[in-house]
Design an enzyme around this catalytic site. Sequence first.
Site, PDB file in Angstrom:
ATOM      1  N   LEU A 108     -51.272 -55.068-121.085  1.00  0.00           N
ATOM      2  CA  LEU A 108     -50.176 -55.979-120.756  1.00  0.00           C
ATOM      3  C   LEU A 108     -49.326 -55.291-119.705  1.00  0.00           C
ATOM      4  O   LEU A 108     -49.092 -54.077-119.792  1.00  0.00           O
ATOM      5  CB  LEU A 108     -49.324 -56.281-121.994  1.00  0.00           C
ATOM      6  CG  LEU A 108     -50.002 -57.042-123.142  1.00  0.00           C
ATOM      7  CD1 LEU A 108     -49.038 -57.183-124.313  1.00  0.00           C
ATOM      8  CD2 LEU A 108     -50.493 -58.412-122.686  1.00  0.00           C
ATOM      9  N   ASP A 109     -48.842 -56.053-118.709  1.00  0.00           N
ATOM     10  CA  ASP A 109     -48.019 -55.418-117.681  1.00  0.00           C
ATOM     11  C   ASP A 109     -46.655 -55.037-118.251  1.00  0.00           C
ATOM     12  O   ASP A 109     -46.286 -55.418-119.361  1.00  0.00           O
ATOM     13  CB  ASP A 109     -47.901 -56.306-116.431  1.00  0.00           C
ATOM     14  CG  ASP A 109     -47.111 -57.587-116.667  1.00  0.00           C
ATOM     15  OD1 ASP A 109     -45.982 -57.494-117.186  1.00  0.00           O
ATOM     16  OD2 ASP A 109     -47.607 -58.672-116.316  1.00  0.00           O
ATOM     17  N   ILE A 110     -45.905 -54.283-117.494  1.00  0.00           N
ATOM     18  CA  ILE A 110     -44.654 -53.702-117.980  1.00  0.00           C
ATOM     19  C   ILE A 110     -43.653 -54.760-118.430  1.00  0.00           C
ATOM     20  O   ILE A 110     -42.841 -54.519-119.336  1.00  0.00           O
ATOM     21  CB  ILE A 110     -44.036 -52.781-116.897  1.00  0.00           C
ATOM     22  CG1 ILE A 110     -42.861 -51.979-117.476  1.00  0.00           C
ATOM     23  CG2 ILE A 110     -43.615 -53.586-115.672  1.00  0.00           C
ATOM     24  CD1 ILE A 110     -42.357 -50.891-116.544  1.00  0.00           C
ATOM     25  N   ASN A 111     -43.706 -55.958-117.839  1.00  0.00           N
ATOM     26  CA  ASN A 111     -42.739 -57.006-118.164  1.00  0.00           C
ATOM     27  C   ASN A 111     -43.241 -57.997-119.209  1.00  0.00           C
ATOM     28  O   ASN A 111     -42.582 -59.005-119.476  1.00  0.00           O
ATOM     29  CB  ASN A 111     -42.346 -57.763-116.892  1.00  0.00           C
ATOM     30  CG  ASN A 111     -41.601 -56.881-115.909  1.00  0.00           C
ATOM     31  OD1 ASN A 111     -40.718 -56.122-116.306  1.00  0.00           O
ATOM     32  ND2 ASN A 111     -41.965 -56.951-114.636  1.00  0.00           N
TER      33      ASN A 111
END
Length: 250
Positions: A108-111
């Site tokens: 999952l990306d950081i956001n």
Amino acid sequence: MSEKIQKILSHLGYGSRRNIENMIKFGDISINGKKIVIGQRLNNKNIEVITIKGETVSIKKTDFKTKIIIYNKPEGEICTRNDYKKRPIVFDKLPLLNIHRWISIGRLDINTRGLLLFTNNGNLANELMHPSNKIEREYYIRVFGKINKNTMNILKNGVKIKDGNAAFKSIQTIDHACSKKNKWFKGVLCEGRNREIRSMWQAVQCQVSRLIRIRYGNIFLPKNLKLGDWSELSSESVNNLSNLVSLKDS
């Protein structure tokens, strides 16, 4: 019957195949005192001692049990093992294993927050991530922008993004969660390309303002699992997930 060393060690949780190959390149793995080469095949009858970075390990399947944990990832954490910017890393929040290590089943990306799965079984991780197996990933998506029926049809039929076409398997509005500026959706994809959902909405002139993964395959994010916490799947759940890719628990 012989198998490639990187496949065996990955399956037994000593790292991803790429990580195993790197260790072989650096001479960190030996069999019966001799360093091995990438692609070398193993026949269990001829193995006396196998070592990884000087530590003797077992490759008997009877000594290995597949483990899977669910982690409820908060926004602001990254899915790598090291970060030169010193940002929070998801692996730092996981329970310690002995010589094995956790392998992330997708990222999952950081956001993005929500469900992340980790396993000690490299083969299982590879199969669950591979696009050909079409494992479903389900998300809550909050979107800002003008959205109509045509927008939804485009997202279902496919839009062009940076690395090819992408389409939701299904997407529906969550009416009770909508406001004048933002709308919430529940969407399902069968692949996990980098920032895919954000790119799809951007292609129809909309912006994702929040993204939460709630399901991977047949595993749902538990409602009582707090952000930043993890829980281990039962043996039954491990087998149910493994059966999606025709791999039984070891």
